[in-house]
Motif scaffolding. Structure first.
Motif, mmCIF file in Angstrom:
data_model
loop_
_atom_site.group_PDB
_atom_site.id
_atom_site.type_symbol
_atom_site.label_atom_id
_atom_site.label_comp_id
_atom_site.label_asym_id
_atom_site.label_seq_id
_atom_site.Cartn_x
_atom_site.Cartn_y
_atom_site.Cartn_z
ATOM 1 N N THR A 262 0.818 -1.221 0.000
ATOM 2 C CA THR A 262 0.000 0.000 0.000
ATOM 3 C C THR A 262 0.847 1.265 0.000
ATOM 4 O OG1 THR A 262 -0.098 -0.125 2.420
ATOM 5 C CG2 THR A 262 -1.898 -1.162 1.182
ATOM 6 N N SER A 263 2.198 1.118 0.049
ATOM 7 C CA SER A 263 3.082 2.290 0.068
ATOM 8 C C SER A 263 2.993 3.029 -1.259
ATOM 9 C CB SER A 263 4.528 1.860 0.325
ATOM 10 O OG SER A 263 4.640 1.145 1.533
ATOM 11 N N GLN A 267 6.024 8.000 -0.651
ATOM 12 C CA GLN A 267 6.547 7.414 0.586
ATOM 13 C C GLN A 267 7.843 6.643 0.324
ATOM 14 O OE1 GLN A 267 3.042 5.182 1.658
ATOM 15 N NE2 GLN A 267 2.431 6.678 3.226
ATOM 16 N N THR A 342 4.181 4.506 6.456
ATOM 17 C CA THR A 342 3.947 3.157 5.928
ATOM 18 C C THR A 342 4.579 2.148 6.879
ATOM 19 O OG1 THR A 342 4.195 1.723 3.995
ATOM 20 C CG2 THR A 342 6.018 3.226 4.480
#
Length: 392
Positions: A262-263, A267, A342
Motif C-alpha cells: 500500500t506504500s 513514501q 507506511t
C-alpha cells in the motif's frame, strides 16, 4: 730511531716479534670495542630483558672469532717483517687463510640464530612460530657448518668429492624417511612466507572456521566457535582457498526489506532519500566512494510489496562493532519507515471462494450419498462341530 735505541742486533732479531705482539694486543682491544658497538646496535630502548640477554649471549659467542682475525693478522705481519725461510711461506699463508675462514664461518654461524631470523622476518612484515624459527635457524647453521668444513678442507688440498657424495646420499635417505614432515614444513613455510594467516586470525577453509591457535612444523590447530580444536596438516594450505576474516578492512552490511504494497511512490522516495542521507552522515559508516558504496534502492516488486535493498560498509574490521553498527542502522530505518506513514509488509495469502450452494441442497446431496452406500454385512457365525461325549 728504534734501531739505534734498541741496538741493531736486538732490532733485527726481535723487532718483528714485538710488532706482532703489539698487533695482537691492539686486536684484543679493538675486538672488545667491536663487541660493545654490536651490542648497542642490536639492542634498542624498548628491548625487553629477554632480548637483551639474547644479544649479550650472541655477542659473547662472536668475541672469539673476532680475536682470531687479529691473531691471523699478527702472524702475517711477523712473517713479513721477519727473516723466515721462503719454504715456510706457503704453509704460513695457508694457516692464515684457514684462520680467517674459520673466523668468518664461526661469526656467520652464531649470527644466523633465532634473534637475526626474527629481525629478518619482521623486516618483511612476517611473523613466525618459535618452533619453526628454531628449526630454520638450525637448518641454516648446518648448511653454514658444512660449507665451513668444506672450505677449510679445500685449503689443505683434501679431496672433498667423496665427502660431498656421502652427504648427498645421507640427505636423500633422510628426505625419504621424513617425507611427511618435509611436506608439512614446506606447507608451514608457505603459510608464513605468503602471509595467508598468523596465530590469532579468524580463518575459514571449506566448512572449517575458527581462530588459529598454533602454526607448528607439520600441523596447524584451529579453535572453532564451538570451542573444539581441529588439527589440519600444513600441506593442506598449499593449494586450499583460505578466507581470512581478520584481514577485512570494512564489514559489509547487506539486507533486503519488503515494504507494504500500500506504500505510495512518494513514501518510497522519502524513505530512500532519508535513509541514504542518514547513512552518508553516520560516522560509523564508510562514506568514501573510493573505499565503499552506500546503496539504498527499491529494487523490485515482490509478492507482498516493494523490495528495498540496503547495502553499505561499517567503518570497522571488528565483528562485535560491526554488529552494533548494523543494529543502529536497522533501528533508524524502522523509524524512517514509520515517519513516512507506511510499514513493512506482512506475508498475506488471499483465498478466493466461489458462490456457495444452498444449505438444503448440500444436505440433500449428503443424504443421497449415505443412502447409496451399501450396508456392512454381518459376519456369519461359524458353528463348531459337537464333541462326542465319552461313555462311561
Amino acid at each position: 730511531m728504534l734501531e739505534n735505541l734498541l741496538g741493531k742486533e736486538f732490532y733485527n732479531a726481535y723487532f718483528h716479534y714485538i710488532v706482532g705482539v703489539c698487533i695482537l694486543i691492539l686486536g684484543v682491544v679493538v675486538a672488545n670495542i667491536i663487541v660493545v658497538i654490536l651490542r648497542d646496535l642490536l639492542t634498542h630502548e624498548g628491548a625487553t630483558p629477554e632480548d637483551k640477554t639474547k644479544v649479550v649471549k650472541l655477542v659473547s659467542k662472536i668475541h672469539f672469532p673476532i680475536n682470531l682475525v687479529f691473531i691471523a693478522l699478527s702472524i702475517y705481519v711477523v712473517h713479513k717483517l721477519g727473516d723466515f725461510p721462503a719454504k715456510f711461506e706457503p704453509y704460513l699463508l695457508q694457516c692464515v687463510k684457514t684462520t680467517l675462514d674459520i673466523s668468518f664461518f664461526m661469526t656467520v654461524y652464531h649470527f644466523v640464530g633465532a634473534l637475526v631470523l626474527t629481525r629478518l622476518f619482521k623486516g618483511f612484515g612476517l611473523t613466525i612460530n618459535d618452533t619453526i624459527k628454531e628449526l630454520l635457524a638450525n637448518a641454516v647453521k648446518i648448511v653454514i657448518a658444512v660449507l665451513g668444513v668444506v672450505t677449510v678442507l679445500g685449503n689443505f688440498n683434501i679431496n672433498i668429492g667423496p665427502i660431498l657424495g656421502g652427504l648427498t646420499l645421507l640427505t636423500t635417505a633422510v628426505a625419504l624417511a621424513a617425507k611427511d614432515s618435509i611436506q608439512g614444513l614446506i606447507g608451514s613455510l608457505t603459510v608464513v612466507l605468503e602471509g595467508k594467516f598468523k596465530e590469532g586470525d579468524w580463518v575459514k577453509m571449506g566448512e572449517l572456521q575458527g581462530f588459529v591457535e598454533n602454526i607448528g612444523i607439520r600441523t596447524t590447530t584451529i579453535r572453532g566457535f564451538d570451542r573444539t580444536l581441529t588439527t589440519v596438516p600444513n600441506d593442506a594450505f598449499v593449494a586450499a582457498s583460505v578466507t581470512n576474516f581478520s584481514r577485512i578492512t570494512n564489514w559489509e552490511v547487506k539486507e533486503e526489506f519488503v515494504l507494504a504494497h500500500t506504500s505510495t511512490q512518494e513514501q518510497l522516495e522519502k524513505i530512500v532519500a532519508s535513509f541514504s542521507e542518514w547513512l552518508a552522515n553516520n560516522p560509523d559508516v564508510e562514506a568514501d566512494p573510493k573505499k565503499a558504496i552506500i546503496l539504498v534502492r527499491v529494487s523490485n516488486l515482490v509478492q507482498h510489496g516493494f523490495n528495498l535493498l540496503v547495502m553499505f560498509y561499517a567503518k570497522t574490521n571488528q565483528w562485535p562493532e560491526h554488529v552494533r553498527v548494523r543494529e543502529q542502522c536497522m533501528f533508524q530505518l524502522l523509524k524512517i519507515i514509520e515517519d513516512a506513514g507506511t510499514s513493512l509488509a506482512h506475508p498475506l495469502h488471499t483465498v478466493f471462494l466461489g458462490e456457495s450452494a444452498p444449505l438444503d441442497k448440500v444436505i440433500q446431496i449428503a443424504s443421497a450419498a449415505v443412502e447409496k452406500k451399501p450396508a456392512l454385512a454381518k459376519p456369519e457365525t461359524v458353528k463348531k462341530p459337537a464333541v462326542p461325549k465319552e461313555k462311561k
